[in-house]
Design a protein around this motif. Structure first.
Motif, mmCIF file in Angstrom:
data_model
loop_
_atom_site.group_PDB
_atom_site.id
_atom_site.type_symbol
_atom_site.label_atom_id
_atom_site.label_comp_id
_atom_site.label_asym_id
_atom_site.label_seq_id
_atom_site.Cartn_x
_atom_site.Cartn_y
_atom_site.Cartn_z
ATOM 1 N N PRO A 143 -2.831 -58.252 -107.438
ATOM 2 C CA PRO A 143 -2.354 -59.472 -106.784
ATOM 3 C C PRO A 143 -1.683 -60.434 -107.756
ATOM 4 O O PRO A 143 -2.165 -60.654 -108.871
ATOM 5 C CB PRO A 143 -3.637 -60.071 -106.208
ATOM 6 C CG PRO A 143 -4.554 -58.907 -106.006
ATOM 7 C CD PRO A 143 -4.255 -57.980 -107.150
ATOM 8 N N ILE A 144 -0.563 -60.994 -107.314
ATOM 9 C CA ILE A 144 0.172 -61.948 -108.159
ATOM 10 C C ILE A 144 0.319 -63.315 -107.493
ATOM 11 O O ILE A 144 0.774 -64.257 -108.128
ATOM 12 C CB ILE A 144 1.572 -61.413 -108.522
ATOM 13 C CG1 ILE A 144 2.376 -61.090 -107.258
ATOM 14 C CG2 ILE A 144 1.473 -60.210 -109.434
ATOM 15 C CD1 ILE A 144 3.832 -60.750 -107.537
ATOM 16 N N VAL A 145 -0.062 -63.433 -106.217
ATOM 17 C CA VAL A 145 0.078 -64.705 -105.503
ATOM 18 C C VAL A 145 -1.309 -65.340 -105.366
ATOM 19 O O VAL A 145 -2.158 -64.840 -104.626
ATOM 20 C CB VAL A 145 0.697 -64.514 -104.109
ATOM 21 C CG1 VAL A 145 0.842 -65.867 -103.405
ATOM 22 C CG2 VAL A 145 2.043 -63.813 -104.205
ATOM 23 N N PRO A 146 -1.557 -66.445 -106.073
ATOM 24 C CA PRO A 146 -2.878 -67.084 -105.992
ATOM 25 C C PRO A 146 -3.117 -67.680 -104.599
ATOM 26 O O PRO A 146 -2.238 -68.357 -104.043
ATOM 27 C CB PRO A 146 -2.822 -68.184 -107.051
ATOM 28 C CG PRO A 146 -1.615 -67.872 -107.892
ATOM 29 C CD PRO A 146 -0.665 -67.148 -107.003
ATOM 30 N N TYR A 147 -4.269 -67.450 -104.072
ATOM 31 C CA TYR A 147 -4.619 -67.997 -102.756
ATOM 32 C C TYR A 147 -4.485 -69.512 -102.735
ATOM 33 O O TYR A 147 -3.937 -70.097 -101.782
ATOM 34 C CB TYR A 147 -6.050 -67.571 -102.401
ATOM 35 C CG TYR A 147 -6.704 -68.387 -101.327
ATOM 36 C CD1 TYR A 147 -6.199 -68.396 -100.020
ATOM 37 C CD2 TYR A 147 -7.831 -69.164 -101.595
ATOM 38 C CE1 TYR A 147 -6.801 -69.151 -99.018
ATOM 39 C CE2 TYR A 147 -8.437 -69.911 -100.610
ATOM 40 C CZ TYR A 147 -7.926 -69.908 -99.321
ATOM 41 O OH TYR A 147 -8.523 -70.653 -98.342
ATOM 42 N N GLU A 148 -4.943 -70.161 -103.805
ATOM 43 C CA GLU A 148 -4.951 -71.627 -103.830
ATOM 44 C C GLU A 148 -3.545 -72.221 -103.911
ATOM 45 O O GLU A 148 -3.360 -73.420 -103.676
ATOM 46 C CB GLU A 148 -5.804 -72.143 -104.992
ATOM 47 C CG GLU A 148 -5.336 -71.730 -106.366
ATOM 48 C CD GLU A 148 -5.925 -70.403 -106.822
ATOM 49 O OE1 GLU A 148 -5.814 -70.116 -108.032
ATOM 50 O OE2 GLU A 148 -6.491 -69.667 -105.986
#
Length: 335
Positions: free
Chosen positions: A212-217
């Motif tokens: 994963p490269i897209v942070p949830y926050e």
């Protein structure tokens, strides 16, 4: 009787997004009604060449709810993914060939470039999902991954939402520069980080990453995500936390659990069926609600369906035939 040969330029010329988007939407609806035949995408793994082949056949019968037309079509796409091609062979990573046939006679009406077709139908699928799941007044679009698919994402999504600002993120500076040059006169386009792109009203991720490269926050409170990049087992662009919080809509249960954005956390037991809202086709037909006032983050897991290819090929073939474009060829030696 002639087979129409359509190269990439001919496909691009005749694949107008204003026509492809409703055709792809009709394909999703037909799928929900049970008016398609679509065997699971099959893979031939070529470890020796660090690549694979994929075959995608389908038959589609459209009732014409969006266009008041009724048509059916059948086709098969033969497509590859060879990551070493650009550097080692000066060839694209992905290439495809589409055989478009007459369902009544099985005559091969057209052989067309499937690479350009894939770009257009993938953008159209994201547009359909965005139209049903993004906030109505979405004006900003984030794109992570500035490869060829980023262009069709912008063109398609801008056809269904009043996009003004575009934030593009990529590790390759040359790709970013090319994207900015292509759209600088049409939109307020700027380079940004992944987090910058994730905060937009709509986010399309089109990368081949396996972690994963897209942070949830980093996602906005009401961001709609088109998760496009995960198209094989083991690929994942978004954190499990995002999938657990978002309203997750998939294009196809079997494909998504095997090779879509959800495949890794699904295999690990981090998410299950209770975390999936439903398939896009059910939203298109109205059996299931799309975006509601209570929704926060929404996410569309797009693996790419053969019925999307068939729908796009139908648009391209019909328009090219009417306009007298392409090259006619006596493939079967009948004339």
């Amino acid at each position: 009787m002639q087979t129409l040969l359509l190269d990439s330029d001919a496909v691009a010329t005749n694949a107008a997004m204003t026509d492809v988007i409703p055709a792809v939407e009709e394909a999703f609806a037909a799928d929900d009604r049970g008016d398609v035949q679509m065997p699971a995408k099959s893979y031939i793994e070529l470890d020796r060449y660090n690549g694979d082949f994929r075959s995608m056949p389908a038959y589609l019968d459209v009732a014409g709810s969006a266009t008041d037309e009724e048509w059916d079509a059948a086709a098969v796409k033969w497509v590859n993914v060879h990551p070493d091609n650009p550097e080692d062979h000066d060839l694209p990573t992905v290439m495809g060939t589409m055989i478009y046939s007459d369902p009544e006679t099985a005559f091969p009406l057209s052989i067309m470039d499937g690479t350009e077709l894939t770009l257009q139908r993938t953008g159209a699928a994201a547009a359909v999902a965005t139209d049903h799941l993004a906030i109505e007044g979405a004006t900003s679009l984030g794109i992570v991954g500035a490869g060829v698919q980023s262009y069709s994402q912008l063109e398609a999504i801008a056809a269904v939402r009043p996009i003004e600002t575009v934030v593009v993120s990529d590790l390759d500076d040359a790709r970013v520069a090319a994207f900015l040059e292509a759209y600088g006169d049409q939109f307020d386009v700027r380079e940004g980080s992944v987090a910058d792109a994730a905060g937009c009203d709509v986010l399309s991720t089109v990368t081949p990453v396996r972690d994963p490269i897209v942070p949830y926050e980093a996602l906005g409170e009401h961001t709609h995500v088109n998760a496009i990049g995960a198209d094989a087992e083991g690929k994942q662009e978004h954190e499990a936390a995002t999938l657990l919080d978002a309203k997750v809509v998939i294009d196809d249960y079997e494909q998504c659990t095997h090779s879509g954005e959800i495949n890794v956390p699904w295999a690990n037991g981090e998410i299950d069926e209770d975390d999936l809202y439903g398939e896009l086709g059910a939203i298109v037909t109205g059996r299931v609600e799309g975006r509601t006032a209570e929704d926060g983050i929404t996410l569309f897991d797009s693996t790419g369906l053969a019925i999307q290819d068939v729908a796009a090929a139908h648009v391209v073939y019909e328009r090219a035939r009417d306009e007298g474009e392409g090259t006619e060829f006596d493939l079967l030696g009948l004339d």
